[in-house]
Design a protein around this motif. Structure first.
Motif, PDB file in Angstrom:
ATOM      1  N   TYR A  55       4.109  13.374 -33.441  1.00  0.00           N
ATOM      2  CA  TYR A  55       2.841  14.093 -33.607  1.00  0.00           C
ATOM      3  C   TYR A  55       1.716  13.181 -34.040  1.00  0.00           C
ATOM      4  O   TYR A  55       0.575  13.616 -34.100  1.00  0.00           O
ATOM      5  CB  TYR A  55       3.016  15.247 -34.590  1.00  0.00           C
ATOM      6  N   GLU A  56       2.047  11.914 -34.369  1.00  0.00           N
ATOM      7  CA  GLU A  56       0.972  10.993 -34.701  1.00  0.00           C
ATOM      8  C   GLU A  56       0.099  10.737 -33.470  1.00  0.00           C
ATOM      9  O   GLU A  56      -1.084  10.425 -33.595  1.00  0.00           O
ATOM     10  CB  GLU A  56       1.559   9.673 -35.200  1.00  0.00           C
ATOM     11  N   ILE A  57       0.684  10.906 -32.268  1.00  0.00           N
ATOM     12  CA  ILE A  57      -0.083  10.594 -31.052  1.00  0.00           C
ATOM     13  C   ILE A  57      -1.185  11.629 -30.809  1.00  0.00           C
ATOM     14  O   ILE A  57      -2.347  11.246 -30.718  1.00  0.00           O
ATOM     15  CB  ILE A  57       0.869  10.455 -29.852  1.00  0.00           C
ATOM     16  N   PRO A  58      -0.870  12.951 -30.709  1.00  0.00           N
ATOM     17  CA  PRO A  58      -1.972  13.895 -30.547  1.00  0.00           C
ATOM     18  C   PRO A  58      -2.966  13.833 -31.702  1.00  0.00           C
ATOM     19  O   PRO A  58      -4.189  13.930 -31.467  1.00  0.00           O
ATOM     20  CB  PRO A  58      -1.299  15.260 -30.489  1.00  0.00           C
ATOM     21  N   TYR A 100      -5.693  18.721 -33.545  1.00  0.00           N
ATOM     22  CA  TYR A 100      -5.544  17.871 -34.731  1.00  0.00           C
ATOM     23  C   TYR A 100      -4.860  18.654 -35.843  1.00  0.00           C
ATOM     24  O   TYR A 100      -3.932  18.160 -36.486  1.00  0.00           O
ATOM     25  CB  TYR A 100      -6.897  17.354 -35.231  1.00  0.00           C
ATOM     26  N   PHE A 101      -5.317  19.883 -36.062  1.00  0.00           N
ATOM     27  CA  PHE A 101      -4.781  20.657 -37.183  1.00  0.00           C
ATOM     28  C   PHE A 101      -3.296  20.940 -36.982  1.00  0.00           C
ATOM     29  O   PHE A 101      -2.503  20.808 -37.910  1.00  0.00           O
ATOM     30  CB  PHE A 101      -5.576  21.952 -37.324  1.00  0.00           C
ATOM     31  N   PRO A 150      -0.705  15.656 -23.428  1.00  0.00           N
ATOM     32  CA  PRO A 150      -1.614  15.722 -22.283  1.00  0.00           C
ATOM     33  C   PRO A 150      -2.939  16.403 -22.617  1.00  0.00           C
ATOM     34  O   PRO A 150      -4.005  15.903 -22.240  1.00  0.00           O
ATOM     35  CB  PRO A 150      -0.840  16.556 -21.259  1.00  0.00           C
ATOM     36  N   LEU A 151      -2.870  17.490 -23.399  1.00  0.00           N
ATOM     37  CA  LEU A 151      -4.105  18.202 -23.728  1.00  0.00           C
ATOM     38  C   LEU A 151      -5.030  17.328 -24.556  1.00  0.00           C
ATOM     39  O   LEU A 151      -6.245  17.326 -24.330  1.00  0.00           O
ATOM     40  CB  LEU A 151      -3.784  19.486 -24.499  1.00  0.00           C
ATOM     41  N   SER A 152      -4.450  16.571 -25.492  1.00  0.00           N
ATOM     42  CA  SER A 152      -5.327  15.748 -26.318  1.00  0.00           C
ATOM     43  C   SER A 152      -5.973  14.650 -25.485  1.00  0.00           C
ATOM     44  O   SER A 152      -7.138  14.311 -25.705  1.00  0.00           O
ATOM     45  CB  SER A 152      -4.556  15.165 -27.503  1.00  0.00           C
TER      46      SER A 152
END
Lengths: 398, 185, 166
Positions: free
Chosen positions: A170-173, A219-220, A339-341
């Motif tokens: 989750y660090e990536i998004p 992000y949240f 992908p969305l981020s």
């Protein structure tokens, strides 16, 4: 902070002492004040408030015995944990077992260095601010893995592995969502990012364009997953892993982990506020102009309330959503959020070429959308209440 | 996995989270279902419990026939009844009638089979004790005689009241519809 | 001795000490966790040189990424502690020879480098400069590095992909 110390040195307050020693003492003092006067009560009160909010959302009362409405519950819990026996299992790796809580705690506490509580209320405005936060929070992963391994317990190890896999995924998004704001602000400094926004909601990066609006939620969500919060708390899922990497911990070491967890909630809220919600910006009112003290207080209160709103939302999510399965967790991250981020990042970059007028219109439209969503939400809440026909009770206490 | 289903997944997630959040938020302004125990209510908590609440078992030994139906039906044998012949009166007496509250799982089978309604669930639930032995309820501390139902109704006024209470309990608790008819009255 | 010198030696001690534990520890988990001290110490040295961005990235990539990867590899490998760690086939003498050659090389490098003593390190933001250099002078290496990473990623996907049977 440094400027203030410089002023004192110029005034001859520390005659005969090397400058670096003064800085070091100043920093230690600042760290001590932040830790004991802000972080500890904050984490404690958050733990109490979470239990109360959570209870009300589940039609319960919650802890209300210690002090008025149970507000001192966290002190009682803290003292209880201090007095408990500190057990180290015989088969555990004693050195790593003792070290792990401190590494987790350090990783979380280091983030407070760059959190801007107000225009001048910041320990150090590093010019790599947000990168620094991403970097020091990665220490937490090492601490959790260490705790999981050193406990010499399959639940702990599984919990530690799950947690580490989750945090690095989750660090990536989260990082890409942060990058979006860094592109817009053109700086990594926390104060610089806040100064790039205005006090009014339509000047916030949240409403800058549709992509930052989506990016905020990305992000949240990613931050919740990094903080091991429900619905992403599978590392400590009690139905399958007892308590994950904290299974073998007791007493004060146990408390350190939870101290970090609840304090981390505030860090999540503070970073979201800094990046997307205009930070400590207050309206340029006439009263603030000739009273810098009042301005500082107003800025602090603004920032605190904005950040705490997101702490509340995290509690609220915890009371609402069931925890996800491990495979769902990973597919949510890699198939949807990553992908969305990236789409949001590209969209934001494309949006930077829109002329200023267009950007202003979009901000206004996005702000309108945000208000509309809030109104629809409360209409929906009203609908739920009408449908259930419950006995209403608006007072927060009971 | 097509693009359409991918987008549908996302919109479904957002919608259901939105809906769920609105439901939990609406609970913030509802009165909590739980009450402040044990204080802050005017009457004892036991009186506020529903009619057919299954609390700790109690036995009215005066109307117990000693048929042992409860002892046999109990799935975890938490009821132990001892019946001896009293050599002086040539009558059968209870030597002991113990219920182990530790074992009891509050299934209610014993009170359903009881012919007189002498064993029944009370509204009592506070069973804390300092040692497990204290959780064994002795209903026959000294030998007591068995109850013999008389033809044509009870004549002793003291016992008649107890028989009526037991019969009322049976009507409310151990009916085929689970006491629904009694509750409506 | 100046305080900054003392701090420098302290950081250097942490870095080298942790590196020594990495090398000499008999417990592979201790070796892996000691890398934390080494990486953090190197980040501290970067901060000493005024390279704030590089220090941050050092922590982020090495501690958050590579160290966790190493720990994963160690923890997930089946019966890793049973494996004979020292490769006795090569023997100590060849190892000594290789170490000696490297030591000589390093000492020669240290002696030949014209060291410049900087009077005062100016702490300036370096992020923007690094970004500019990446997109101007070092554009080709930068793009090549991205290509290598992309190839590695595609390779990982291909390796971990399941055969889909029709």
């Amino acid at each position: 902070m440094q400027a203030y110390l410089d002023q004192l040195i110029q005034g001859g307050a520390f005659a005969g002492m090397p400058r670096e020693v003064v800085y070091a003492i100043g920093m230690l003092l600042a760290a001590f004040i932040v830790l004991s006067a802000f972080v500890a009560p904050l984490a404690g009160v958050t733990s109490w408030l979470e239990r109360r909010v959570w209870a009300r959302m589940q039609s319960r009362v919650g802890p209300n015995r210690v002090g008025p409405q149970g507000i001192l519950q966290w002190l009682a819990d803290g003292i209880k944990n201090l007095l408990k026996e500190d057990i180290i299992p015989t088969a555990a790796d004693k050195k790593l077992f003792s070290l792990a809580p401190y590494i987790v705690f350090m990783g979380f506490l280091c983030a407070f260095v760059v959190i801007p509580f107000g225009g001048h209320l910041i320990v150090a405005d590093l010019n790599i601010g947000i990168l620094y936060i991403l970097a020091v929070t990665s220490l937490v992963v090492v601490g959790i893995l260490m705790a999981g391994w050193a406990s010499n317990n399959k639940w702990s190890l599984l919990g530690g592995m799950r947690s580490a896999a989750q945090i690095i995924s989750y660090e990536i998004p989260a990082g890409v969502s942060v990058l979006m704001i860094v592109f817009l602000a053109g700086t990594l400094s926390m104060q610089g990012i806040i100064k790039g926004q205005g006090w009014a909601p339509w000047d916030w990066y949240l409403f800058h364009n549709p992509f930052t609006f989506a990016g905020f939620f990305l992000y949240f969500t990613a931050a919740l997953a990094e903080g091991n919060r429900t619905p992403f708390d599978i590392p400590e899922a009690e139905s399958e892993l007892v308590a994950g990497y904290v299974t073998e911990y007791s007493g004060m070491r146990f408390l350190f982990f939870f101290f970090a967890e609840w304090g981390n909630l505030y860090v999540i809220g503070a970073v979201a506020t800094t990046l997307f919600l205009g930070g400590w910006q207050v309206p340029p009112l006439a009263i603030f102009e000739n009273s810098p003290m009042l301005l500082a207080v107003a800025q602090f209160v603004t920032f605190f309330l904005k950040a705490y709103l997101w702490v509340f939302v995290a509690m609220w999510i915890r009371a609402t959503l069931p925890r996800v399965r491990v495979d769902q967790l990973m597919s949510l991250c890699w198939k949807y959020m990553v992908p969305l981020s990236f789409i949001c990042l590209l969209g934001t970059v494309a949006f930077m070429f829109v002329p200023a007028d267009g950007q202003r219109i979009t901000s206004a439209a996005m702000f309108g959308l945000g208000v509309a969503i809030t109104i629809i939400f409360f209409l929906r809440v009203g609908f739920q209440i009408r449908q259930a026909k419950p006995e209403l009770y608006f007072k927060p206490h009971i | 996995m097509g693009v359409a289903s991918y987008i549908k997944d996302i919109t479904d997630t957002v919608k259901s989270v939105f809906e769920g959040m609105s439901i939990t938020f609406s609970h913030l302004v509802r009165r909590p279902m739980t009450i402040q125990y044990p204080d802050k209510i005017p009457v004892p908590i036991q009186e506020t419990l529903p009619l057919r609440y299954r609390g700790i078992l109690e036995v009215d030994l005066d109307i117990c026939t000693g048929c042992l139906a409860c002892e046999r039906v109990c799935p975890i044998t938490c009821i132990t009844i001892g019946i001896d012949m009293n050599k002086e009166t040539k009558q059968r007496d209870f030597s002991h009638f113990d219920i182990d509250i530790c074992k009891c799982m509050y299934c209610g089978l014993c009170s359903e089979v009881c012919p007189t309604g002498s064993i029944r669930h009370s509204q009592e639930f506070e069973g804390a004790s300092y040692n497990p032995a204290g959780l064994v309820r002795h209903f026959a501390p000294q030998p007591a005689s068995l109850y013999k139902p008389k033809k044509g109704g009870e004549t002793d006024p003291k016992l008649a009241v107890k028989v009526d209470i037991g019969q009322k309990y049976l009507d409310e608790f151990a009916t085929p519809d689970g006491g629904a008819a009694a509750e409506e009255k | 001795m100046e305080i900054s010198t003392a701090v420098f030696y302290l950081i250097a001690l942490i870095t080298v000490g942790s590196a020594a534990v990495v090398t000499f520890s008999r417990n592979i988990i201790y070796s892996a966790f000691s890398l934390l001290g080494t990486f953090a110490g190197v980040a501290g040295l970067y901060i000493f040189l005024g390279a704030d961005f590089v220090a941050g990235v050092q922590l982020l990539i090495y501690v958050g990424g590579i160290l966790v990867l190493i720990l994963f590899a160690v923890m997930l490998t089946h019966r890793i502690t049973d494996v004979e760690i020292t490769n006795r086939a090569a023997g100590r003498i060849p190892a000594l020879v290789i170490v000696g050659v490297f030591l000589a090389l390093l000492i020669q490098t240290v002696r030949e480098t014209p060291w410049v003593k900087v009077k005062e390190v100016a702490y300036q933001p370096t992020t923007a400069k690094i970004g500019d250099l990446f997109l101007e002078n070092y554009l080709l290496p930068f793009e090549l590095a991205s290509l290598v990473l992309l190839a590695a990623m595609i390779g990982a996907v291909v390796l971990s992909r399941k055969e889909i049977k029709e």
